[in-house]
Scaffold this motif. Structure first.
Motif, PDB file in Angstrom:
ATOM      1  N   GLU A   1      35.345  10.442 -18.040  1.00  0.00           N
ATOM      2  CA  GLU A   1      34.549  11.129 -18.319  1.00  0.00           C
ATOM      3  C   GLU A   1      33.151  10.147 -18.822  1.00  0.00           C
ATOM      4  OE1 GLU A   1      32.998  14.858 -21.335  1.00  0.00           O
ATOM      5  OE2 GLU A   1      35.069  14.165 -21.294  1.00  0.00           O
ATOM      6  N   LEU A   2      32.373  10.012 -17.968  1.00  0.00           N
ATOM      7  CA  LEU A   2      31.043   9.178 -18.228  1.00  0.00           C
ATOM      8  C   LEU A   2      29.996   9.777 -18.843  1.00  0.00           C
ATOM      9  CD1 LEU A   2      30.815   6.761 -15.196  1.00  0.00           C
ATOM     10  CD2 LEU A   2      32.103   6.326 -17.338  1.00  0.00           C
ATOM     11  N   ILE A   3      29.742   9.464 -19.916  1.00  0.00           N
ATOM     12  CA  ILE A   3      28.684  10.280 -20.800  1.00  0.00           C
ATOM     13  C   ILE A   3      27.413   9.334 -21.441  1.00  0.00           C
ATOM     14  CG2 ILE A   3      30.297  12.057 -21.823  1.00  0.00           C
ATOM     15  CD1 ILE A   3      30.019  10.554 -24.526  1.00  0.00           C
ATOM     16  N   SER A   4      26.326   9.916 -21.162  1.00  0.00           N
ATOM     17  CA  SER A   4      25.124   8.891 -21.806  1.00  0.00           C
ATOM     18  C   SER A   4      25.329   8.438 -23.065  1.00  0.00           C
ATOM     19  CB  SER A   4      23.935   9.696 -21.573  1.00  0.00           C
ATOM     20  OG  SER A   4      23.773  10.707 -22.487  1.00  0.00           O
ATOM     21  N   ILE A   5      24.540   7.276 -23.201  1.00  0.00           N
ATOM     22  CA  ILE A   5      24.444   6.866 -24.773  1.00  0.00           C
ATOM     23  C   ILE A   5      23.980   7.924 -25.707  1.00  0.00           C
ATOM     24  CG2 ILE A   5      23.257   5.132 -26.266  1.00  0.00           C
ATOM     25  CD1 ILE A   5      23.562   2.981 -23.917  1.00  0.00           C
ATOM     26  N   LYS A   6      22.975   8.657 -25.276  1.00  0.00           N
ATOM     27  CA  LYS A   6      22.590   9.580 -26.373  1.00  0.00           C
ATOM     28  C   LYS A   6      23.394  10.716 -26.588  1.00  0.00           C
ATOM     29  CE  LYS A   6      18.888  13.034 -26.709  1.00  0.00           C
ATOM     30  NZ  LYS A   6      17.477  13.624 -26.134  1.00  0.00           N
ATOM     31  N   GLU A   7      24.510  11.177 -25.471  1.00  0.00           N
ATOM     32  CA  GLU A   7      25.536  12.026 -25.655  1.00  0.00           C
ATOM     33  C   GLU A   7      26.647  11.448 -26.482  1.00  0.00           C
ATOM     34  OE1 GLU A   7      27.904  15.379 -25.583  1.00  0.00           O
ATOM     35  OE2 GLU A   7      25.733  15.132 -25.237  1.00  0.00           O
ATOM     36  N   PHE A   8      26.838  10.083 -26.245  1.00  0.00           N
ATOM     37  CA  PHE A   8      27.773   9.430 -27.087  1.00  0.00           C
ATOM     38  C   PHE A   8      27.414   9.283 -28.534  1.00  0.00           C
ATOM     39  CE2 PHE A   8      29.457   5.530 -28.866  1.00  0.00           C
ATOM     40  CZ  PHE A   8      30.737   5.705 -28.813  1.00  0.00           C
ATOM     41  N   GLN A   9      26.152   9.001 -28.937  1.00  0.00           N
ATOM     42  CA  GLN A   9      25.664   9.077 -30.202  1.00  0.00           C
ATOM     43  C   GLN A   9      25.787  10.545 -30.917  1.00  0.00           C
ATOM     44  OE1 GLN A   9      21.897   7.696 -29.038  1.00  0.00           O
ATOM     45  NE2 GLN A   9      21.979   5.879 -30.309  1.00  0.00           N
ATOM     46  N   LYS A  10      25.682  11.602 -30.037  1.00  0.00           N
ATOM     47  CA  LYS A  10      25.861  12.788 -30.634  1.00  0.00           C
ATOM     48  C   LYS A  10      27.308  13.355 -30.937  1.00  0.00           C
ATOM     49  CE  LYS A  10      25.245  17.459 -28.665  1.00  0.00           C
ATOM     50  NZ  LYS A  10      24.268  18.016 -27.563  1.00  0.00           N
ATOM     51  N   ARG A  11      28.084  12.904 -30.121  1.00  0.00           N
ATOM     52  CA  ARG A  11      29.526  13.162 -30.223  1.00  0.00           C
ATOM     53  C   ARG A  11      30.311  12.422 -31.183  1.00  0.00           C
ATOM     54  NH1 ARG A  11      32.445  13.972 -24.335  1.00  0.00           N
ATOM     55  NH2 ARG A  11      30.609  15.318 -23.391  1.00  0.00           N
ATOM     56  N   VAL A  12      29.814  11.293 -31.506  1.00  0.00           N
ATOM     57  CA  VAL A  12      30.583  10.331 -32.653  1.00  0.00           C
ATOM     58  C   VAL A  12      29.812  10.599 -33.841  1.00  0.00           C
ATOM     59  CG1 VAL A  12      31.025   8.061 -33.211  1.00  0.00           C
ATOM     60  CG2 VAL A  12      31.203   8.442 -30.858  1.00  0.00           C
ATOM     61  N   TRP A  13      28.560  10.609 -33.847  1.00  0.00           N
ATOM     62  CA  TRP A  13      27.821  10.876 -35.337  1.00  0.00           C
ATOM     63  C   TRP A  13      27.344  12.322 -35.557  1.00  0.00           C
ATOM     64  CZ3 TRP A  13      27.399   6.419 -32.172  1.00  0.00           C
ATOM     65  CH2 TRP A  13      28.336   5.052 -33.062  1.00  0.00           C
ATOM     66  N   GLY A  14      27.095  13.050 -34.595  1.00  0.00           N
ATOM     67  CA  GLY A  14      27.071  14.455 -34.939  1.00  0.00           C
ATOM     68  C   GLY A  14      25.419  14.571 -34.836  1.00  0.00           C
ATOM     69  N   GLU A  15      24.838  15.674 -35.055  1.00  0.00           N
ATOM     70  CA  GLU A  15      23.391  15.871 -34.750  1.00  0.00           C
ATOM     71  C   GLU A  15      22.292  15.391 -35.939  1.00  0.00           C
ATOM     72  OE1 GLU A  15      21.602  17.358 -32.636  1.00  0.00           O
ATOM     73  OE2 GLU A  15      23.123  18.065 -31.411  1.00  0.00           O
TER      74      GLU A  15
END
Length: 71
Positions: free
Chosen positions: A6-20
């Motif tokens: 499941e390849l996700i963008s860096i922006k999406e990775f930042q959101k999933r790991v660190w939250g909004e």
């Protein structure tokens, strides 16, 4: 055993790991981690993507251990 990617963008990775409202690593730091194989992922047509499934499988045990230790 290989899980599907499941390849996700860096922006999406930042959101999933660190939250909004979290303070994530910079996009450049994440790209460097991808380049140095510290994060699973790959470059596709000039853009870098994190392999979310592989990232989770690599980090699940660490997270569970921290929760069980009360951290």
């Amino acid at each position: 055993m290989s899980s599907s990617q499941e390849l996700i963008s860096i922006k999406e990775f930042q959101k999933r790991v660190w939250g909004e409202n979290g303070t994530p690593l910079s996009r450049q730091s994440i790209r460097n981690h991808l380049l140095n194989c510290k994060l699973p992922g790959k470059q596709v047509v000039g853009n870098w993507y994190v392999d979310w499934n592989q990232y989770q499988s690599q980090n699940t045990d660490i997270f569970v251990e921290q929760v069980l230790a009360g951290r």
